[in-house]
Design an enzyme around this catalytic site. Sequence first.
Site, PDB file in Angstrom:
ATOM      1  N   ARG A 190       0.962  -0.962  -0.086  1.00 39.35           N
ATOM      2  CA  ARG A 190       0.078   0.059  -0.035  1.00 39.35           C
ATOM      3  C   ARG A 190       0.788   1.310  -0.125  1.00 39.35           C
ATOM      4  O   ARG A 190       0.448   2.237  -0.443  1.00 39.35           O
ATOM      5  CB  ARG A 190      -0.831   0.274   1.180  1.00 39.35           C
ATOM      6  CG  ARG A 190      -1.636  -1.226   1.469  1.00 39.35           C
ATOM      7  CD  ARG A 190      -2.465  -1.798   0.112  1.00 39.35           C
ATOM      8  NE  ARG A 190      -3.294  -2.977   0.673  1.00 39.35           N
ATOM      9  CZ  ARG A 190      -3.674  -3.855  -0.150  1.00 39.35           C
ATOM     10  NH1 ARG A 190      -3.312  -3.746  -1.600  1.00 39.35           N
ATOM     11  NH2 ARG A 190      -4.260  -4.915   0.088  1.00 39.35           N
ATOM     12  N   ASP A 223     -10.945 -11.899   7.443  1.00 38.03           N
ATOM     13  CA  ASP A 223     -10.398 -11.283   6.267  1.00 38.03           C
ATOM     14  C   ASP A 223     -11.502 -10.328   5.948  1.00 38.03           C
ATOM     15  O   ASP A 223     -12.512 -10.202   6.521  1.00 38.03           O
ATOM     16  CB  ASP A 223     -10.069 -12.304   5.127  1.00 38.03           C
ATOM     17  CG  ASP A 223      -8.978 -12.207   4.106  1.00 38.03           C
ATOM     18  OD1 ASP A 223      -8.942 -10.975   4.044  1.00 38.03           O
ATOM     19  OD2 ASP A 223      -8.796 -12.780   3.151  1.00 38.03           O
ATOM     20  N   ARG A 243       3.236 -14.634  -3.135  1.00 39.95           N
ATOM     21  CA  ARG A 243       3.137 -14.131  -1.694  1.00 39.95           C
ATOM     22  C   ARG A 243       3.493 -15.185  -0.706  1.00 39.95           C
ATOM     23  O   ARG A 243       4.402 -14.639   0.246  1.00 39.95           O
ATOM     24  CB  ARG A 243       1.840 -13.553  -1.525  1.00 39.95           C
ATOM     25  CG  ARG A 243       1.393 -12.441  -2.283  1.00 39.95           C
ATOM     26  CD  ARG A 243      -0.060 -12.219  -2.140  1.00 39.95           C
ATOM     27  NE  ARG A 243      -0.579 -11.847  -0.726  1.00 39.95           N
ATOM     28  CZ  ARG A 243      -1.881 -12.073  -0.236  1.00 39.95           C
ATOM     29  NH1 ARG A 243      -2.723 -12.389  -1.229  1.00 39.95           N
ATOM     30  NH2 ARG A 243      -2.123 -11.627   0.945  1.00 39.95           N
ATOM     31  N   HIS A 262     -11.768 -12.981  -3.060  1.00 40.15           N
ATOM     32  CA  HIS A 262     -12.009 -11.565  -3.317  1.00 40.15           C
ATOM     33  C   HIS A 262     -13.412 -11.658  -4.291  1.00 40.15           C
ATOM     34  O   HIS A 262     -14.010 -10.520  -4.289  1.00 40.15           O
ATOM     35  CB  HIS A 262     -11.097 -10.759  -3.960  1.00 40.15           C
ATOM     36  CG  HIS A 262      -9.900 -10.470  -2.967  1.00 40.15           C
ATOM     37  ND1 HIS A 262      -8.499 -11.275  -2.994  1.00 40.15           N
ATOM     38  CD2 HIS A 262      -9.564  -9.350  -2.048  1.00 40.15           C
ATOM     39  CE1 HIS A 262      -7.954 -10.896  -2.352  1.00 40.15           C
ATOM     40  NE2 HIS A 262      -8.423  -9.696  -1.614  1.00 40.15           N
ATOM     41  N   LYS A 301      -1.855 -15.330   9.013  1.00 44.32           N
ATOM     42  CA  LYS A 301      -3.049 -15.263   7.882  1.00 44.32           C
ATOM     43  C   LYS A 301      -2.670 -16.357   6.808  1.00 44.32           C
ATOM     44  O   LYS A 301      -1.471 -16.554   6.569  1.00 44.32           O
ATOM     45  CB  LYS A 301      -3.205 -13.927   7.481  1.00 44.32           C
ATOM     46  CG  LYS A 301      -2.148 -13.423   6.414  1.00 44.32           C
ATOM     47  CD  LYS A 301      -2.474 -11.959   5.927  1.00 44.32           C
ATOM     48  CE  LYS A 301      -1.805 -11.629   4.796  1.00 44.32           C
ATOM     49  NZ  LYS A 301      -2.013 -10.271   4.290  1.00 44.32           N
ATOM     50  N   HIS A 302      -3.503 -17.012   6.134  1.00 40.91           N
ATOM     51  CA  HIS A 302      -4.934 -16.813   6.445  1.00 40.91           C
ATOM     52  C   HIS A 302      -5.427 -18.240   7.064  1.00 40.91           C
ATOM     53  O   HIS A 302      -5.456 -19.352   6.364  1.00 40.91           O
ATOM     54  CB  HIS A 302      -5.929 -16.509   5.339  1.00 40.91           C
ATOM     55  CG  HIS A 302      -5.302 -15.438   4.368  1.00 40.91           C
ATOM     56  ND1 HIS A 302      -4.048 -15.513   3.652  1.00 40.91           N
ATOM     57  CD2 HIS A 302      -5.672 -14.171   4.281  1.00 40.91           C
ATOM     58  CE1 HIS A 302      -3.845 -14.533   3.004  1.00 40.91           C
ATOM     59  NE2 HIS A 302      -4.678 -13.847   3.296  1.00 40.91           N
TER      60      HIS A 302
END
Length: 340
Positions: A71, A251, A139, A182, A169-170
């Site tokens: 981010r 999440d 990732r 998502h 996570k997760h």
Amino acid sequence: MTPAIFGISGLELTADERAFFKDADPAGYILFGRNCDSKDQLRKLTDDLREIHGRERLIVSIDQEGGRVARMKPPVWQRYPAGEAFAALWNVAPASAIEAARANAEAMGRELAEMGISVDYHAPFDVRRPETDDVIGDRALGTEPIQVAALGRAVLDGLGRAGIVGCLKHMPGHGRATSDSHKELPRVDASDEELEVDIEPFRTLSSHPLGMSAHMVFEAWDADHPATLSANVIREIIRGRIGFDGLLLTDDIDMQALDGTIVERSIRALDAGCDIVLNCWAKMDDQVAIAESGKAMGQKTIERLDRVLVAMHEPDDGPETAELLAKRDALLAIAQEQPA
């Protein structure tokens, strides 16, 4: 206190957000790229959040893993590699991979701390498989539980040296997902015995104070509900077999893997045993509905939250960020030097 972590709409708080956050008193906040423009701007935003509540220790969180999940981006902030880089080094020199992951995480953590951020939703402890969807993909920290656990521990340690609380996570594992949660709900038909591979890295680090659930159905454990909404998965697997007694976040409750309205999802997640709802999209109507849902933070959740807050601290004395990054790069170069 509202058992939720809320998003923020822009680079600074609106008057409506400021008033609502003061009244609702959420457990914390999550930042995205829309909130990160410059160092001065971002530090003012996090200072303003603390001013609302009058307390220094506050969950001000972000997804900053490196690679495509970042981010805070260059040129304002450093660029960090995805987990795959450390997994590749592990295959050549495991001890060097651990040191590289730790140095990288400490450098990242020092940048976060400078911005007033206290929690990073890093690292993914998902064991990568050939069929793993790209939503995890590069990732992941590896393909074997011991590799993922060792590199994940190094990430948590590095962040901790910078005073930042990382996240498991997760849970109970996203590595078998063949679709992006998502966008849709992944289903896993692996047996209970096969799923031991997925939960092993989490079990190794189960004493960590903060974790996040997965929006996935594990048919061997609960064919009707994703883990986030499954009392059985949370009680028997996450709290039971994994042994995690830390603060369990959902999440992002806005993800399309879940059905129903945002407030309905939130209530179902809390009823199932999640401690905190993570609501990322900064839609005021949804945030208000969650705050007005009547779901209060129970005593056990308050105790778990307190353990997260206690884990926040000023960065330890240690190397400067540039030195940490140079160490990381020198170690990662070892993997590049090996013959194909």
